[in-house]
Design a protein around this motif. Structure first.
Motif, PDB file in Angstrom:
ATOM      1  N   ILE A  41       0.780  -1.292   0.020  1.00  0.00           N
ATOM      2  CA  ILE A  41       0.220   0.086  -0.267  1.00  0.00           C
ATOM      3  C   ILE A  41       0.844   0.615  -0.018  1.00  0.00           C
ATOM      4  N   THR A  42       0.920   1.858  -1.022  1.00  0.00           N
ATOM      5  CA  THR A  42       1.654   3.529  -1.122  1.00  0.00           C
ATOM      6  C   THR A  42       1.172   5.055  -0.590  1.00  0.00           C
ATOM      7  N   ASN A  43      -0.287   4.375  -0.961  1.00  0.00           N
ATOM      8  CA  ASN A  43      -1.493   5.340  -0.240  1.00  0.00           C
ATOM      9  C   ASN A  43      -1.486   5.275   1.763  1.00  0.00           C
ATOM     10  N   GLY A  44      -1.102   6.661   1.852  1.00  0.00           N
ATOM     11  CA  GLY A  44      -0.841   7.147   3.457  1.00  0.00           C
ATOM     12  C   GLY A  44      -2.559   6.673   4.135  1.00  0.00           C
ATOM     13  N   VAL A  45      -3.771   7.299   3.141  1.00  0.00           N
ATOM     14  CA  VAL A  45      -4.426   6.987   3.979  1.00  0.00           C
ATOM     15  C   VAL A  45      -4.723   5.885   4.186  1.00  0.00           C
ATOM     16  N   LEU A  46      -5.169   5.670   2.894  1.00  0.00           N
ATOM     17  CA  LEU A  46      -5.767   3.641   2.732  1.00  0.00           C
ATOM     18  C   LEU A  46      -4.683   2.748   3.573  1.00  0.00           C
ATOM     19  N   LEU A  47      -3.856   2.900   3.956  1.00  0.00           N
ATOM     20  CA  LEU A  47      -2.656   2.917   4.974  1.00  0.00           C
ATOM     21  C   LEU A  47      -2.892   2.276   6.558  1.00  0.00           C
ATOM     22  N   GLY A  48      -3.758   4.077   6.096  1.00  0.00           N
ATOM     23  CA  GLY A  48      -4.251   4.370   7.907  1.00  0.00           C
ATOM     24  C   GLY A  48      -5.107   3.629   8.420  1.00  0.00           C
ATOM     25  N   GLU A  49      -6.233   3.326   7.186  1.00  0.00           N
ATOM     26  CA  GLU A  49      -7.662   3.166   7.361  1.00  0.00           C
ATOM     27  C   GLU A  49      -6.949   1.264   7.768  1.00  0.00           C
ATOM     28  N   VAL A  50      -6.630   0.511   7.109  1.00  0.00           N
ATOM     29  CA  VAL A  50      -6.016  -0.718   6.680  1.00  0.00           C
ATOM     30  C   VAL A  50      -5.482  -0.969   8.237  1.00  0.00           C
ATOM     31  N   ALA A  51      -4.673  -0.129   9.113  1.00  0.00           N
ATOM     32  CA  ALA A  51      -4.077  -0.533   9.967  1.00  0.00           C
ATOM     33  C   ALA A  51      -5.034  -0.176  11.187  1.00  0.00           C
ATOM     34  N   ILE A  52      -6.204   1.380  11.268  1.00  0.00           N
ATOM     35  CA  ILE A  52      -7.065   1.072  12.230  1.00  0.00           C
ATOM     36  C   ILE A  52      -8.378  -0.127  12.354  1.00  0.00           C
ATOM     37  N   LYS A  53      -7.542  -0.885  11.258  1.00  0.00           N
ATOM     38  CA  LYS A  53      -8.598  -2.447  10.776  1.00  0.00           C
ATOM     39  C   LYS A  53      -7.626  -3.278  11.658  1.00  0.00           C
ATOM     40  N   GLU A  54      -6.945  -3.207  11.672  1.00  0.00           N
ATOM     41  CA  GLU A  54      -6.139  -4.651  12.342  1.00  0.00           C
ATOM     42  C   GLU A  54      -6.350  -3.993  13.914  1.00  0.00           C
ATOM     43  N   VAL A  55      -6.090  -3.153  14.141  1.00  0.00           N
ATOM     44  CA  VAL A  55      -6.056  -3.048  15.900  1.00  0.00           C
ATOM     45  C   VAL A  55      -7.579  -3.240  16.596  1.00  0.00           C
ATOM     46  N   ILE A  56      -8.735  -2.530  15.466  1.00  0.00           N
ATOM     47  CA  ILE A  56      -9.984  -3.228  15.910  1.00  0.00           C
ATOM     48  C   ILE A  56     -10.229  -5.245  16.049  1.00  0.00           C
ATOM     49  N   PHE A  57      -9.663  -4.982  15.184  1.00  0.00           N
ATOM     50  CA  PHE A  57      -9.565  -6.432  14.944  1.00  0.00           C
ATOM     51  C   PHE A  57      -9.202  -7.515  16.618  1.00  0.00           C
ATOM     52  N   GLY A  58      -7.873  -6.439  16.550  1.00  0.00           N
ATOM     53  CA  GLY A  58      -6.843  -7.103  17.927  1.00  0.00           C
ATOM     54  C   GLY A  58      -7.830  -7.366  18.803  1.00  0.00           C
ATOM     55  N   LEU A  59      -8.347  -5.929  18.886  1.00  0.00           N
ATOM     56  CA  LEU A  59      -9.059  -5.433  20.187  1.00  0.00           C
ATOM     57  C   LEU A  59     -10.625  -6.581  20.612  1.00  0.00           C
ATOM     58  N   ALA A  60     -10.939  -7.108  19.265  1.00  0.00           N
ATOM     59  CA  ALA A  60     -12.752  -7.813  19.200  1.00  0.00           C
ATOM     60  C   ALA A  60     -11.284  -9.045  19.346  1.00  0.00           C
ATOM     61  N   MET A  61     -10.904  -9.751  19.164  1.00  0.00           N
ATOM     62  CA  MET A  61      -9.904 -10.900  19.462  1.00  0.00           C
ATOM     63  C   MET A  61     -10.134 -11.186  21.044  1.00  0.00           C
ATOM     64  N   GLY A  62      -8.908  -9.656  21.609  1.00  0.00           N
ATOM     65  CA  GLY A  62      -8.882  -9.512  23.175  1.00  0.00           C
ATOM     66  C   GLY A  62      -9.976  -9.512  23.857  1.00  0.00           C
ATOM     67  N   TYR A  63     -10.897  -8.849  23.271  1.00  0.00           N
ATOM     68  CA  TYR A  63     -12.475  -8.857  23.959  1.00  0.00           C
ATOM     69  C   TYR A  63     -13.061 -10.027  24.186  1.00  0.00           C
ATOM     70  N   LEU A  64     -12.726 -11.588  23.135  1.00  0.00           N
ATOM     71  CA  LEU A  64     -13.922 -12.128  23.604  1.00  0.00           C
ATOM     72  C   LEU A  64     -12.743 -13.400  23.898  1.00  0.00           C
ATOM     73  N   SER A  65     -11.484 -13.459  24.435  1.00  0.00           N
ATOM     74  CA  SER A  65     -10.483 -14.293  24.489  1.00  0.00           C
ATOM     75  C   SER A  65     -10.802 -13.696  26.557  1.00  0.00           C
ATOM     76  N   GLN A  66     -10.899 -12.299  27.046  1.00  0.00           N
ATOM     77  CA  GLN A  66     -11.420 -11.765  28.248  1.00  0.00           C
ATOM     78  C   GLN A  66     -12.588 -11.853  28.913  1.00  0.00           C
ATOM     79  N   LEU A  67     -13.712 -12.834  27.781  1.00  0.00           N
ATOM     80  CA  LEU A  67     -14.955 -12.532  28.092  1.00  0.00           C
ATOM     81  C   LEU A  67     -15.216 -13.245  29.209  1.00  0.00           C
TER      82      LEU A  67
END
Length: 236
Positions: A41-67
């Protein structure tokens, strides 16, 4: 790294920050070979969106494992309230909440069962394998996945009530008996007697049900990690 923020054990304040960085860095290194089929990914905005998605995905996995651990703490708080230990709550530096005796006891019992069953290995495997199941930048947390998270939260509350019910009902029966005694013999100081009686009864019931309690926690902890893996597959 976002998974480490919410996952059980490693996210606790008592777990050293340097150790969190070591664990997170180890996961990064371990997951790197599993990252295949991604596009640069060379577009900075698109890279930021993908990074935010990855962070949310990781938080979701952590939340489920902590339930499940949150459900165990909830069950302990119900018992503490019924027994009378909630009047002696203290700030727990590990969980960063006000908790009493049974709340801490149930939590650390769940932690012990978690490591005895080697579920930490399955949890880490799920995080690393998520990069194979859901390639970088390809996740799409759809409505079905969100509904699944809500249903898992409902199951956690149900598990918490089931875990606390035997002790709560037993102590409630003691309260009824003490109430009858108080009406029959008003001279007895029921308040002082009830604290010691309920404490003894609750501890005896806990010791008698310890093996069944450990088995119950083991099944639910295993199911909780399995739910995290199913969530990863559902996002694909």
């Amino acid at each position: 790294m976002s998974f480490i923020v919410l996952c059980p054990i490693f996210s606790q304040k008592g777990f050293p920050n340097f150790a969190k960085l070591v664990v997170g860095g180890s996961l990064v290194v371990s997951a790197y070979p599993a990252i295949t089929g991604y596009k640069e990914i060379t577009n900075g905005v698109l890279l930021g969106e993908v990074a935010i998605k990855e962070v949310i995905f990781g938080l979701a996995m952590g939340y489920l494992s902590q339930l499940v651990f949150s459900g165990v703490m909830m069950a302990g708080q119900m018992i503490d309230f019924q027994v009378g230990f909630s009047m002696a709550q203290a700030y727990d530096t590990m969980t960063e909440i006000q908790s009493a005796q049974f709340s801490k006891l149930y939590y650390w019992l769940a932690v012990s069962v978690f490591f005895m069953l080697n579920l930490q290995n399955l949890m880490i495997y799920g995080v690393i394998n998520s990069f194979r199941i859901v390639p970088l930048g390809a996740e799409n947390i759809n409505g079905a996945s969100v509904d699944g998270v809500v249903q898992l939260f409902e199951k956690t509350v149900e598990m918490s009530i089931s875990l606390a019910a035997p002790m709560v009902v037993a102590v409630l029966v003691i309260d009824i008996l003490l109430g009858v005694i108080s009406r029959s013999i008003p001279q007895i100081n029921i308040l002082m007697m009830s604290l010691s009686v309920k404490t003894i009864v609750s501890i005896l019931i806990f010791l008698l049900a310890l093996s069944s309690l450990a088995s119950f926690l083991g099944n639910n902890l295993s199911e909780g990690i399995g739910n995290m893996l199913e969530f990863i597959k559902s996002v694909k």
